[in-house]
Design a protein around this motif. Structure first.
Motif, short mmCIF file in Angstrom:
data_model
loop_
_atom_site.label_atom_id
_atom_site.label_comp_id
_atom_site.label_asym_id
_atom_site.label_seq_id
_atom_site.Cartn_x
_atom_site.Cartn_y
_atom_site.Cartn_z
N ALA A 311 13.47 -3.77 20.89
CA ALA A 311 14.12 -2.73 21.68
C ALA A 311 14.26 -1.45 20.87
O ALA A 311 14.05 -0.34 21.38
CB ALA A 311 15.49 -3.21 22.15
N GLY A 312 14.62 -1.59 19.58
CA GLY A 312 14.77 -0.42 18.74
C GLY A 312 13.45 0.28 18.47
O GLY A 312 13.37 1.51 18.48
N LEU A 313 12.41 -0.49 18.22
CA LEU A 313 11.11 0.09 17.90
C LEU A 313 10.51 0.84 19.09
O LEU A 313 9.68 1.73 18.90
CB LEU A 313 10.14 -1.00 17.43
N THR A 314 10.93 0.49 20.29
CA THR A 314 10.41 1.19 21.48
C THR A 314 10.77 2.66 21.45
O THR A 314 10.03 3.51 21.96
CB THR A 314 10.96 0.53 22.75
N SER A 315 11.91 2.98 20.85
CA SER A 315 12.33 4.39 20.79
C SER A 315 11.73 5.14 19.61
O SER A 315 11.87 6.37 19.53
CB SER A 315 13.86 4.47 20.70
N LEU A 316 11.06 4.43 18.71
CA LEU A 316 10.55 5.07 17.50
C LEU A 316 9.50 6.15 17.78
O LEU A 316 9.57 7.23 17.18
CB LEU A 316 10.00 4.02 16.54
N PRO A 317 8.50 5.92 18.67
CA PRO A 317 7.54 7.00 18.94
C PRO A 317 8.20 8.26 19.48
O PRO A 317 7.80 9.38 19.14
CB PRO A 317 6.60 6.38 19.99
N THR A 318 9.24 8.09 20.30
CA THR A 318 9.97 9.25 20.82
C THR A 318 10.62 10.02 19.69
O THR A 318 10.56 11.26 19.62
CB THR A 318 11.04 8.78 21.82
N ALA A 319 11.26 9.29 18.77
CA ALA A 319 11.92 9.94 17.64
C ALA A 319 10.91 10.67 16.76
O ALA A 319 11.18 11.77 16.26
CB ALA A 319 12.68 8.89 16.81
N MET A 320 9.74 10.07 16.57
CA MET A 320 8.72 10.72 15.75
C MET A 320 8.21 12.01 16.40
O MET A 320 7.96 13.01 15.72
CB MET A 320 7.54 9.76 15.51
N ALA A 321 8.08 11.99 17.73
CA ALA A 321 7.65 13.20 18.43
C ALA A 321 8.68 14.31 18.25
O ALA A 321 8.32 15.48 18.02
CB ALA A 321 7.44 12.90 19.91
N VAL A 322 9.97 13.96 18.33
CA VAL A 322 11.02 14.95 18.10
C VAL A 322 10.92 15.51 16.69
O VAL A 322 11.02 16.73 16.48
CB VAL A 322 12.41 14.32 18.34
N ALA A 363 8.01 -5.54 34.36
CA ALA A 363 8.85 -6.64 34.85
C ALA A 363 8.08 -7.59 35.73
O ALA A 363 8.32 -8.81 35.73
CB ALA A 363 10.05 -6.06 35.60
N SER A 364 7.13 -7.07 36.50
CA SER A 364 6.33 -7.93 37.38
C SER A 364 5.18 -8.60 36.66
O SER A 364 4.49 -9.45 37.23
CB SER A 364 5.78 -7.10 38.54
N GLY A 365 4.95 -8.23 35.38
CA GLY A 365 3.88 -8.83 34.60
C GLY A 365 2.55 -8.13 34.71
O GLY A 365 1.54 -8.61 34.15
N ALA A 366 2.50 -6.97 35.40
CA ALA A 366 1.22 -6.29 35.61
C ALA A 366 0.81 -5.45 34.40
O ALA A 366 -0.39 -5.27 34.16
CB ALA A 366 1.31 -5.40 36.86
N TRP A 367 1.78 -4.91 33.65
CA TRP A 367 1.47 -4.06 32.49
C TRP A 367 2.02 -4.70 31.22
O TRP A 367 3.05 -5.38 31.27
CB TRP A 367 2.11 -2.68 32.65
N PRO A 368 1.36 -4.47 30.08
CA PRO A 368 1.93 -4.94 28.81
C PRO A 368 3.14 -4.11 28.42
O PRO A 368 3.29 -2.96 28.85
CB PRO A 368 0.77 -4.75 27.82
N TYR A 369 3.99 -4.67 27.55
CA TYR A 369 5.26 -4.01 27.22
C TYR A 369 5.06 -2.67 26.52
O TYR A 369 5.85 -1.75 26.71
CB TYR A 369 6.10 -4.94 26.33
N TRP A 370 4.00 -2.52 25.73
CA TRP A 370 3.83 -1.29 24.96
C TRP A 370 3.66 -0.06 25.85
O TRP A 370 3.89 1.08 25.40
CB TRP A 370 2.63 -1.40 24.01
N THR A 371 3.32 -0.26 27.12
CA THR A 371 3.16 0.89 28.01
C THR A 371 4.50 1.60 28.24
O THR A 371 4.53 2.80 28.55
CB THR A 371 2.55 0.47 29.35
N LEU A 372 5.61 0.87 28.09
CA LEU A 372 6.92 1.51 28.22
C LEU A 372 7.15 2.51 27.10
O LEU A 372 7.61 3.63 27.33
CB LEU A 372 8.03 0.46 28.23
N ALA A 373 6.80 2.10 25.89
CA ALA A 373 6.93 3.01 24.75
C ALA A 373 6.05 4.25 24.95
O ALA A 373 6.43 5.36 24.57
CB ALA A 373 6.58 2.30 23.45
N ALA A 374 4.86 4.05 25.53
CA ALA A 374 3.94 5.17 25.77
C ALA A 374 4.55 6.16 26.77
O ALA A 374 4.45 7.38 26.59
CB ALA A 374 2.59 4.65 26.27
#
Length: 498
Positions: A311-322, A363-374
């Motif tokens: 959960a924490g690592l998901t926010s890391l790309p956002t922080a790096m962009a900032v 949540a429905s299983g159609a996309w991999p989790y990393w797409t949320l971070a993207a």
């Protein structure tokens, strides 16, 4: 255009390191709460106050501390704030029971509330032109990193040191940096002579203690219902206290020629359009951000069964962009600041809209989790555009003698809206979840839900509902930006260059 003042980089170091620590202390605690509960045998009420005590004491003293810095000088107040924050962090890390921890968190919040408005006042006083934009660009970088990287850092520390020393270290890590920050501030920070009103004095009465108490009580009454459920009736006396505070400040201003005492906050401050519009824009942005990341953490851990570190690592790309974009934006904000606010708000709304789709698909299983971070990554450029630009625009036309109080007012609005926004977003999330009849999963549990399961789908739908509230908050930021842009366009003042 203005170049960096002598010693400018050193000044930025001593200002921004304590800022980072104070903001990280808001978000790093979230992932430490389960370990605190086990280690200190804390109740749910105790854990609420771990968060609420810091938030309340932080918000209550901001305006009065900013005014005190205007009167008595910002450097001594800044050092005092660092030392209070450091002492509170040390006591928090060594706490032997929940009461000691919560009292220590109140002390830590007081330190944050004292030091934060001095940062804005010093930047406003020391830096000019492009150098000020660059300073606020770095300010925005630190704000983004402090909020976004806290959960990641907390997860890494607890994972490396174990639950007991892990949660304690999330507090104790501030101590060496705080001591070093106080020493370097004493050695390196030499701000220009403070600017005060002609004939103004520096007694305790000039701090406007009545106004300070009225505003502090109003802020507590406004924040507490959104932090602790069951206290909604406090909003009524809070509104009355806010009216009384405004009348008192207006009365002090009208009596200024006779008494020589200025109000803690000059009501004329709110007649500065750039200050008012940008304060609203920033406050609603910071009302949206914590709720967004709270929902992401809940869905990731309880809805999808992933770890706190994930959960924490998901926010890391956002922080790096900032981190990467804020300095560049700071270098150009003097020419394009009002436009940056519009672009940032639009991009933020788009990023949240895409994240709604991602939550549903994952949540429905159609996309991999990393797409949320993207999808959430796009919120990084939006945050960089907004935070950097609104900080410059907020203070651009504020007189130097009122910079501390103005910074305190702006940051108080941010703290209040953070509490309101977090309550509104998570409230919508849990209301949707309750309506669906879903139960909470647990990260690391062998029976934890997985993508495609009914529980995961319910969490995804709840996230979509909550993110509609986030979009609504960002829409207010966009509206404030549009109104300020149109005003500046008609007046021919889109550029901030002298």
């Amino acid at each position: 255009m203005s170049s960096m003042p002598a010693g400018g980089n050193r000044i930025l170091v001593v200002l921004l390191v304590p800022l980072f620590m104070s903001l990280m202390s808001v978000s790093v605690v979230n992932v430490a709460l389960p370990a605190i509960e086990t280690g200190l045998q804390a109740t749910s009420a105790d854990l609420q106050w771990v968060l609420a005590g810091y938030a309340l004491s932080f918000g209550v003293v901001l305006v009065a501390a900013g005014r005190a810095g205007d009167l008595w000088g910002r450097k001594p107040l800044f050092i005092a704030g660092i030392l209070l924050f450091t002492a509170g962090s040390l006591a928090s890390g060594l706490a032997v029971d929940p009461l000691m921890l919560n009292l220590s968190r109140v002390l830590t919040g007081l330190g944050s509330g004292v030091l934060n408005p001095q940062i804005i006042g010093i930047i406003q006083n020391v830096f000019q032109g492009r150098a000020r934009g660059r300073a606020y660009g770095l300010f925005g970088t630190v704000v983004g990193l402090g909020v976004a990287i806290g959960p990641t850092l907390g997860g890494v520390i607890i994972g490396a040191l174990g639950p007991e020393w892990g949660w304690r270290t999330t507090f104790l890590i501030n101590v060496p940096f705080g001591i070093l920050g106080a020493v370097l501030t004493a050695l390196w920070l030499h701000p220009p002579q403070r600017v005060r009103r002609p004939g103004s004095r520096r007694s305790l009465a000039d701090l406007d203690p009545v106004g300070a108490v009225l505003l502090a009580a109003a802020v507590i009454g406004m924040m507490l219902p959104f932090i602790l459920p069951g206290t909604w009736l406090l909003l009524v006396p809070a509104a009355l206290l806010l009216v009384l505070w405004w009348l008192w400040e207006a009365g002090m201003r009208s009596r200024l020629p006779q008494t020589g005492r200025a109000p803690m906050v000059d009501p004329a401050l709110f007649r500065i359009p750039s200050f008012s519009y940008s304060t609203v824009a920033t406050a609603f942005l910071l009302g949206a951000m914590p709720g967004l990341w709270a929902v992401q953490a809940l869905v990731t851990q309880q809805g999808l069964g992933l770890s706190a570190l994930a959960a924490g690592l998901t926010s890391l790309p956002t922080a790096m962009a900032v981190m990467v974009l804020s300095p560049w934006i700071g270098n150009h904000v003097h020419r394009r600041g009002p436009l940056f606010v519009l672009l940032g708000a639009l991009l933020g709304i788009a990023a949240v809209g895409l994240s709604m789709i991602a939550f549903h698909q994952i949540a429905s299983g159609a996309w991999p989790y990393w797409t949320l971070a993207a999808c959430l990554f796009l919120f990084g450029p939006a945050q960089a555009l907004l935070m950097t630009s609104t900080q410059v625009l907020t203070m651009h036309e504020v007189p130097l003698h009122a910079a501390g109080a103005a910074g305190g007012v702006s940051q108080t609005a941010q703290r209040v809206m953070t509490a309101i926004g977090l309550a509104a977003v998570t409230g919508a999330f849990y209301a949707s979840l309750t309506a669906s009849g879903a139960g909470g999963g647990h990260a690391g549990d062998s029976t934890a839900p997985a993508p495609g399961s009914p529980v995961a789908v319910s969490y995804g739908e709840a996230a979509e509902t909550a993110l509609l509230v986030v979009i609504g908050l960002l829409a207010v930021t966009l509206l404030a930006g549009v109104l300020d842009f149109l005003r500046r366009y008609r007046n021919g003042t889109l550029s901030l260059e002298d």
